[in-house]
Design a protein around this motif. Structure first.
Motif, PDB file in Angstrom:
ATOM      1  N   ASP A   1       0.833  -1.217   0.000  1.00  0.00           N
ATOM      2  CA  ASP A   1       0.000   0.000   0.000  1.00  0.00           C
ATOM      3  C   ASP A   1       0.862   1.259   0.000  1.00  0.00           C
ATOM      4  O   ASP A   1       0.544   2.235  -0.689  1.00  0.00           O
ATOM      5  CB  ASP A   1      -0.937   0.004   1.201  1.00  0.00           C
ATOM      6  CG  ASP A   1      -2.055  -1.020   1.095  1.00  0.00           C
ATOM      7  OD1 ASP A   1      -2.300  -1.549  -0.015  1.00  0.00           O
ATOM      8  OD2 ASP A   1      -2.695  -1.292   2.138  1.00  0.00           O
ATOM      9  N   ALA A   2       1.945   1.245   0.771  1.00  0.00           N
ATOM     10  CA  ALA A   2       2.832   2.413   0.831  1.00  0.00           C
ATOM     11  C   ALA A   2       3.479   2.687  -0.524  1.00  0.00           C
ATOM     12  O   ALA A   2       3.528   3.840  -0.976  1.00  0.00           O
ATOM     13  CB  ALA A   2       3.903   2.214   1.908  1.00  0.00           C
ATOM     14  N   ARG A   3       3.945   1.642  -1.167  1.00  0.00           N
ATOM     15  CA  ARG A   3       4.529   1.806  -2.510  1.00  0.00           C
ATOM     16  C   ARG A   3       3.501   2.372  -3.484  1.00  0.00           C
ATOM     17  O   ARG A   3       3.814   3.261  -4.266  1.00  0.00           O
ATOM     18  CB  ARG A   3       5.058   0.478  -3.033  1.00  0.00           C
ATOM     19  CG  ARG A   3       6.377   0.076  -2.466  1.00  0.00           C
ATOM     20  CD  ARG A   3       6.908  -1.185  -3.163  1.00  0.00           C
ATOM     21  NE  ARG A   3       7.877  -1.810  -2.324  1.00  0.00           N
ATOM     22  CZ  ARG A   3       7.636  -2.860  -1.532  1.00  0.00           C
ATOM     23  NH1 ARG A   3       6.463  -3.423  -1.505  1.00  0.00           N
ATOM     24  NH2 ARG A   3       8.602  -3.349  -0.783  1.00  0.00           N
ATOM     25  N   ARG A   4       2.307   1.831  -3.446  1.00  0.00           N
ATOM     26  CA  ARG A   4       1.240   2.305  -4.345  1.00  0.00           C
ATOM     27  C   ARG A   4       0.906   3.769  -4.079  1.00  0.00           C
ATOM     28  O   ARG A   4       0.482   4.482  -4.988  1.00  0.00           O
ATOM     29  CB  ARG A   4      -0.006   1.445  -4.187  1.00  0.00           C
ATOM     30  CG  ARG A   4       0.184   0.041  -4.742  1.00  0.00           C
ATOM     31  CD  ARG A   4      -1.058  -0.796  -4.646  1.00  0.00           C
ATOM     32  NE  ARG A   4      -1.997  -0.342  -5.672  1.00  0.00           N
ATOM     33  CZ  ARG A   4      -3.312  -0.374  -5.562  1.00  0.00           C
ATOM     34  NH1 ARG A   4      -3.875  -0.842  -4.470  1.00  0.00           N
ATOM     35  NH2 ARG A   4      -4.079   0.051  -6.542  1.00  0.00           N
ATOM     36  N   ALA A   5       1.106   4.218  -2.845  1.00  0.00           N
ATOM     37  CA  ALA A   5       0.830   5.607  -2.475  1.00  0.00           C
ATOM     38  C   ALA A   5       2.022   6.519  -2.743  1.00  0.00           C
ATOM     39  O   ALA A   5       1.954   7.723  -2.486  1.00  0.00           O
ATOM     40  CB  ALA A   5       0.431   5.684  -1.002  1.00  0.00           C
ATOM     41  N   GLY A   6       3.124   5.946  -3.216  1.00  0.00           N
ATOM     42  CA  GLY A   6       4.279   6.762  -3.572  1.00  0.00           C
ATOM     43  C   GLY A   6       5.335   6.929  -2.505  1.00  0.00           C
ATOM     44  O   GLY A   6       6.241   7.758  -2.651  1.00  0.00           O
ATOM     45  N   VAL A   7       5.269   6.168  -1.430  1.00  0.00           N
ATOM     46  CA  VAL A   7       6.311   6.243  -0.405  1.00  0.00           C
ATOM     47  C   VAL A   7       7.600   5.682  -1.008  1.00  0.00           C
ATOM     48  O   VAL A   7       7.601   4.614  -1.613  1.00  0.00           O
ATOM     49  CB  VAL A   7       5.921   5.464   0.862  1.00  0.00           C
ATOM     50  CG1 VAL A   7       7.050   5.501   1.894  1.00  0.00           C
ATOM     51  CG2 VAL A   7       4.624   6.008   1.456  1.00  0.00           C
ATOM     52  N   ALA A   8       8.687   6.407  -0.855  1.00  0.00           N
ATOM     53  CA  ALA A   8       9.974   5.999  -1.421  1.00  0.00           C
ATOM     54  C   ALA A   8      10.446   4.679  -0.820  1.00  0.00           C
ATOM     55  O   ALA A   8      10.364   4.469   0.391  1.00  0.00           O
ATOM     56  CB  ALA A   8      11.024   7.077  -1.183  1.00  0.00           C
ATOM     57  N   GLU A   9      10.955   3.818  -1.692  1.00  0.00           N
ATOM     58  CA  GLU A   9      11.464   2.516  -1.266  1.00  0.00           C
ATOM     59  C   GLU A   9      12.486   2.654  -0.134  1.00  0.00           C
ATOM     60  O   GLU A   9      12.462   1.898   0.823  1.00  0.00           O
ATOM     61  CB  GLU A   9      12.123   1.791  -2.449  1.00  0.00           C
ATOM     62  CG  GLU A   9      11.185   1.432  -3.565  1.00  0.00           C
ATOM     63  CD  GLU A   9      10.313   0.231  -3.259  1.00  0.00           C
ATOM     64  OE1 GLU A   9      10.775  -0.708  -2.591  1.00  0.00           O
ATOM     65  OE2 GLU A   9       9.155   0.240  -3.709  1.00  0.00           O
ATOM     66  N   GLN A  10      13.371   3.620  -0.264  1.00  0.00           N
ATOM     67  CA  GLN A  10      14.416   3.821   0.734  1.00  0.00           C
ATOM     68  C   GLN A  10      13.808   4.050   2.121  1.00  0.00           C
ATOM     69  O   GLN A  10      14.311   3.538   3.116  1.00  0.00           O
ATOM     70  CB  GLN A  10      15.278   5.013   0.321  1.00  0.00           C
ATOM     71  CG  GLN A  10      16.478   5.249   1.193  1.00  0.00           C
ATOM     72  CD  GLN A  10      17.288   6.415   0.678  1.00  0.00           C
ATOM     73  OE1 GLN A  10      16.744   7.474   0.356  1.00  0.00           O
ATOM     74  NE2 GLN A  10      18.592   6.225   0.578  1.00  0.00           N
ATOM     75  N   ARG A  11      12.726   4.807   2.189  1.00  0.00           N
ATOM     76  CA  ARG A  11      12.068   5.086   3.475  1.00  0.00           C
ATOM     77  C   ARG A  11      11.400   3.827   4.035  1.00  0.00           C
ATOM     78  O   ARG A  11      11.355   3.631   5.241  1.00  0.00           O
ATOM     79  CB  ARG A  11      11.066   6.223   3.317  1.00  0.00           C
ATOM     80  CG  ARG A  11      11.771   7.559   3.114  1.00  0.00           C
ATOM     81  CD  ARG A  11      10.867   8.671   2.624  1.00  0.00           C
ATOM     82  NE  ARG A  11       9.607   8.873   3.293  1.00  0.00           N
ATOM     83  CZ  ARG A  11       9.432   9.519   4.447  1.00  0.00           C
ATOM     84  NH1 ARG A  11      10.474  10.025   5.079  1.00  0.00           N
ATOM     85  NH2 ARG A  11       8.227   9.674   4.946  1.00  0.00           N
ATOM     86  N   ILE A  12      10.896   2.984   3.159  1.00  0.00           N
ATOM     87  CA  ILE A  12      10.287   1.733   3.607  1.00  0.00           C
ATOM     88  C   ILE A  12      11.370   0.788   4.118  1.00  0.00           C
ATOM     89  O   ILE A  12      11.253   0.218   5.198  1.00  0.00           O
ATOM     90  CB  ILE A  12       9.470   1.089   2.473  1.00  0.00           C
ATOM     91  CG1 ILE A  12       8.268   1.980   2.121  1.00  0.00           C
ATOM     92  CG2 ILE A  12       9.012  -0.317   2.865  1.00  0.00           C
ATOM     93  CD1 ILE A  12       7.528   1.562   0.858  1.00  0.00           C
ATOM     94  N   TYR A  13      12.441   0.625   3.344  1.00  0.00           N
ATOM     95  CA  TYR A  13      13.504  -0.319   3.709  1.00  0.00           C
ATOM     96  C   TYR A  13      14.219   0.077   4.997  1.00  0.00           C
ATOM     97  O   TYR A  13      14.637  -0.793   5.761  1.00  0.00           O
ATOM     98  CB  TYR A  13      14.554  -0.434   2.596  1.00  0.00           C
ATOM     99  CG  TYR A  13      14.024  -0.966   1.293  1.00  0.00           C
ATOM    100  CD1 TYR A  13      12.972  -1.872   1.235  1.00  0.00           C
ATOM    101  CD2 TYR A  13      14.578  -0.563   0.101  1.00  0.00           C
ATOM    102  CE1 TYR A  13      12.493  -2.354   0.027  1.00  0.00           C
ATOM    103  CE2 TYR A  13      14.114  -1.046  -1.122  1.00  0.00           C
ATOM    104  CZ  TYR A  13      13.067  -1.942  -1.141  1.00  0.00           C
ATOM    105  OH  TYR A  13      12.591  -2.418  -2.336  1.00  0.00           O
ATOM    106  N   ALA A  14      14.373   1.351   5.233  1.00  0.00           N
ATOM    107  CA  ALA A  14      15.139   1.813   6.396  1.00  0.00           C
ATOM    108  C   ALA A  14      14.278   2.017   7.641  1.00  0.00           C
ATOM    109  O   ALA A  14      14.786   2.413   8.682  1.00  0.00           O
ATOM    110  CB  ALA A  14      15.858   3.123   6.053  1.00  0.00           C
TER     111      ALA A  14
END
Length: 159
Positions: A66-79
């Protein structure tokens, strides 16, 4: 919640009226949080972080999708599990994440006054109150998904 082949208990099916109440509560918490001005991206990060702490693979999978679909940067998700050591989060997000962690780990010393104060300073009381509801809802869903043994990889947005 999706049904996987290793699912232990279909809570949606077996307790449909109670499940519907939980679904409405979570939906209302999300709606009120967004109406209060809490940013969608901040809410995605909080849901992922609580799910990481609780070890809910299904919810981590779902909320990162859901976060990716909403445009949250991968780097912010991974970290996200190392948010304190990385420069990828605003002070406001850091305060929200700290509150979310304390509420999720409430058994580890409750919500310390300094964490509460940082949250209130960064978000204001109204947004802090809404954030707490979002955290309570995701923690409840984590516990349901873990108990039912929902398998990651079975979430399909829009179903």
């Amino acid at each position: 919640m999706a049904t996987g082949k290793n699912e232990r208990l279909d809570l949606r099916e077996l307790s449909s009226s109670t499940y519907a109440v939980m679904h409405r509560l979570a939906g209302q918490a999300d709606k009120a949080a967004e109406e209060s001005g809490l940013e969608s991206e901040l809410l995605h990060l909080v849901r992922i972080r609580a799910s990481q702490i609780n070890g809910c693979g299904f919810c981590i999978d779902m909320h990162t999708i859901d976060a990716r679909r909403a445009g949250v940067a991968e780097q912010r998700i991974y970290a996200l599990n190392a948010w304190r050591e990385t420069p990828f989060y605003s002070d406001r997000e850091r305060a929200a994440l700290e509150v979310a962690e304390s509420v999720t780990l409430i058994h580890d010393g409750q919500l310390p006054d300094d964490v509460f104060e940082r949250g209130r300073d960064a978000l204001g009381e109204a947004q802090l109150a809404q954030l707490v509801w979002v955290v309570v809802a995701i923690n409840s869903y984590n516990r349901l998904a873990i108990t039912a043994r929902l398998a990651p990889g079975n979430y399909h947005p829009g179903e």
